[in-house]
Design an enzyme around this catalytic site. Structure first.
Site, PDB file in Angstrom:
ATOM      1  N   GLY A  49       5.179  -3.075  -1.935  1.00 31.47           N
ATOM      2  CA  GLY A  49       4.596  -3.922  -0.772  1.00 31.47           C
ATOM      3  C   GLY A  49       5.586  -4.545  -0.182  1.00 31.47           C
ATOM      4  O   GLY A  49       6.906  -4.326  -0.501  1.00 31.47           O
ATOM      5  N   ASP A 103       5.285  -9.247 -12.268  1.00 30.52           N
ATOM      6  CA  ASP A 103       4.681  -8.067 -12.534  1.00 30.52           C
ATOM      7  C   ASP A 103       3.384  -7.885 -13.173  1.00 30.52           C
ATOM      8  O   ASP A 103       3.310  -8.797 -14.201  1.00 30.52           O
ATOM      9  CB  ASP A 103       5.685  -7.232 -13.567  1.00 30.52           C
ATOM     10  N   TYR A 123      -0.947   8.236 -12.655  1.00 30.65           N
ATOM     11  CA  TYR A 123      -1.744   7.707 -11.683  1.00 30.65           C
ATOM     12  C   TYR A 123      -3.355   7.771 -12.075  1.00 30.65           C
ATOM     13  O   TYR A 123      -4.015   6.697 -12.491  1.00 30.65           O
ATOM     14  CB  TYR A 123      -1.430   7.908 -10.202  1.00 30.65           C
ATOM     15  N   ARG A 134       2.585   8.938   2.266  1.00 30.30           N
ATOM     16  CA  ARG A 134       1.222   9.486   2.398  1.00 30.30           C
ATOM     17  C   ARG A 134       1.077  10.203   3.798  1.00 30.30           C
ATOM     18  O   ARG A 134       1.830   9.831   4.681  1.00 30.30           O
ATOM     19  CB  ARG A 134       0.205   8.448   2.328  1.00 30.30           C
TER      20      ARG A 134
END
Ligand code: NAD
Ligand code: UDP
Length: 311
Positions: A37, A57, A144, A185
Site C-alpha cells: 500500500g 505489522d 496466499y 495484476r
C-alpha cells in the site's frame, strides 16, 4: 460502526473503504506496514481529525479501542504475495489471530477479506460458497491460498468457541482507481502497458477466465455485510460477468486508443483456468448485486491511471 480499524487501510481496497466510512461519520484508524500500500492513497485525509494511520505489522499484537474491524492486511497480487511467501502466510495467520484477539477483547465485530482463491483451480463453476475448493498445498500460490483458508478457519473457530462476532467475505477479482501501477495484476498491467506504449503481456493463451468487480460495488457489499446482523458468511462478493484475458486486453486497447501489441508469456503455475462467483447468497442476504459493468469500470480506471501516470 463508530470507531473502525481497517488493517491494510493504505492499500487499494482499504483506502476506498476508509473514504466510505469517514464519509458516513465514523472514526477510522488504518493499520498498514506500507509494503504494497501507499500513504499516497490516504494523503487526502491528512487534515481529517477522525482519521489516523498507524504504520505497523498486523502480525504483531496491538492494543486499540475499536468497535469494528475490517481485516484487509495482506498483499493481494500474485507477484507481491509470492515475493516473500513466508511473510504472506504470517500476515494471514498471525494477523487473523491478532485481530480476532483484539475483537474479542473489545467485543468488536470483525470482517475478514477472504478470497476466491480459497476455491483454488475450481472443479465447480460458477463457484458457490458450499464448494470446498481445489487447492495445491505446496505450490507458488499456496502461501496466499492456504493462508487465507487458515484465516477462515480461525474466524469460524473464534466464533464457535469464543463467541466473537465474525464475518467472512470471499472477494473475487476487484479493480479500480488507486491500484498500484506496479501491482502486477492483470488490469493494472494492461492499462499501464497500453498507456505507456509497451506490449500487453498475456500469460498463456489468454483463454483463462475471470470476472472482475468494480471497487465501488465491492465496498458497498462489504459495508452491507458489516451491517447485516446474524450473518457470518462466508459470502461471495464479485461480478459474475465472465470473460477471458484476451478479451480484456482487446478492451483495454480499444478504450485507451493504444497501438501497443499483444504478446504471449508463459502461464504461471497453478493459475486458475476459470473463475466466476455465484452471488445468489449475497443477493438474498445483503440485497446486493454489482451495478458497474466492465466497460464503465475500465474507463474510470483508465482515467485514474492517466492522471497518475501523467499520460
Ligand atoms: P493491496 O496490496 O493494495 O492492499 C493490501 C494492504 O495490506 C497494503 O496496503 C499492504 O501494505 C498491507 N499489508 C500487507 N501486509 C501487511 C502486514 N503484514 N501488516 C500490515 N499491513 C500489511 O491489496 P487489495 O487489493 O487492497 O487487497 C486488500 C485485501 O482484500 C487483501 O486481504 C486481499 O487478499 C483481499 N482481496 C483482494 C482482492 C482484489 O481483487 N483486490 C481479491 C480477493 C481478496
Ligand atoms: N495475467 C496476464 N497478464 C498479466 C497479468 C496477469 O495474462 O500481465 C493473467 C494471470 O495469469 C491470470 C489473470 O490474468 O490468469 C488474472 O491475474 P491477476 O494476477 O490479476 O489475478 P488472479 O490470478 O489472482 O486472479
Amino acid at each position: 460502526m463508530k470507531s473502525v480499524l481497517i488493517t491494510g487501510g493504505a492499500g487499494f481496497l482499504g483506502s476506498h473503504l476508509a473514504d466510505r466510512l469517514l464519509g458516513e461519520g465514523a472514526r477510522v484508524t488504518c493499520l498498514d506496514d506500507l509494503s504494497t500500500g501507499s500513504a499516497a492513497n490516504l494523503a487526502h485525509l491528512a487534515n481529517e481529525p477522525r482519521f489516523e494511520l498507524i504504520e505497523a505489522d498486523v502480525a504483531t499484537p496491538i492494543a486499540l479501542d475499536v468497535d469494528t474491524i475490517f481485516n484487509l492486511a495482506c498483499p493481494a497480487s500474485p507477484v507481491h504475495y509470492q515475493h516473500d511467501p513466508i511473510k504472506t502466510m504470517r500476515t494471514s495467520v498471525l494477523g487473523a489471530i491478532n485481530m480476532l484477539d483484539l475483537a474479542e477483547k473489545n467485543g468488536a465485530v470483525i470482517l475478514q477479506a477472504s478470497t476466491s482463491e480459497v476455491y483454488g483451480d475450481p472443479h465447480v463453476h460458477p463457484q458457490t460458497e458450499g464448494y470446498w475448493g481445489n487447492v495445491n498445498t505446496v505450490g507458488e500460490r499456496s502461501c496466499y491460498d492456504e493462508g487465507k483458508r487458515a484465516a477462515e478457519t480461525l474466524f469460524a473457530d473464534y466464533r464457535r468457541h469464543r463467541g466473537v462476532r465474525t464475518k467472512l467475505v470471499r472477494i473475487f477479482n476487484t479493480y479500480g482507481p488507486r491500484m498500484l501501477p506496479s501491482d502486477g495484476r492483470v488490469v493494472s498491467n494492461f492499462i499501464v502497458q497500453a498507456l505507456s506504449g509497451q506490449d500487453l503481456t498475456i500469460y498463456g493463451e489468454g483463454m483463462q477466465t475471470r470476472s472482475f468487480c468494480y471497487v465501488d460495488d465491492l465496498i458497498e457489499a462489504m459495508v452491507r455485510m458489516m451491517r447485516t446482523a446474524d450473518f457470518a458468511g462466508p459470502v461471495n462478493i464479485g461480478n459474475p460477468f465472465e470473460f477471458n484475458m484476451l478479451e480484456l486486453a482487446q478492451k483495454v486497447l480499444a478504450f485507451t486508443g493504444s497501438t501497443s501489441q499483444i504478446v504471449y508469456r508463459p502461464l504461471p503455475s497453478d493459475d486458475p483456468r476459470q473463475r466466476k462467483p455465484d452471488i445468489s447468497l449475497a443477493k438474498e442476504r445483503l440485497g446486493w448485486e454489482p451495478r458497474i459493468g466492465l466497460d464503465e469500470g475500465l474507463k474510470r480506471t483508465i482515467a485514474d491511471f492517466k492522471t497518475r501516470l501523467n499520460t
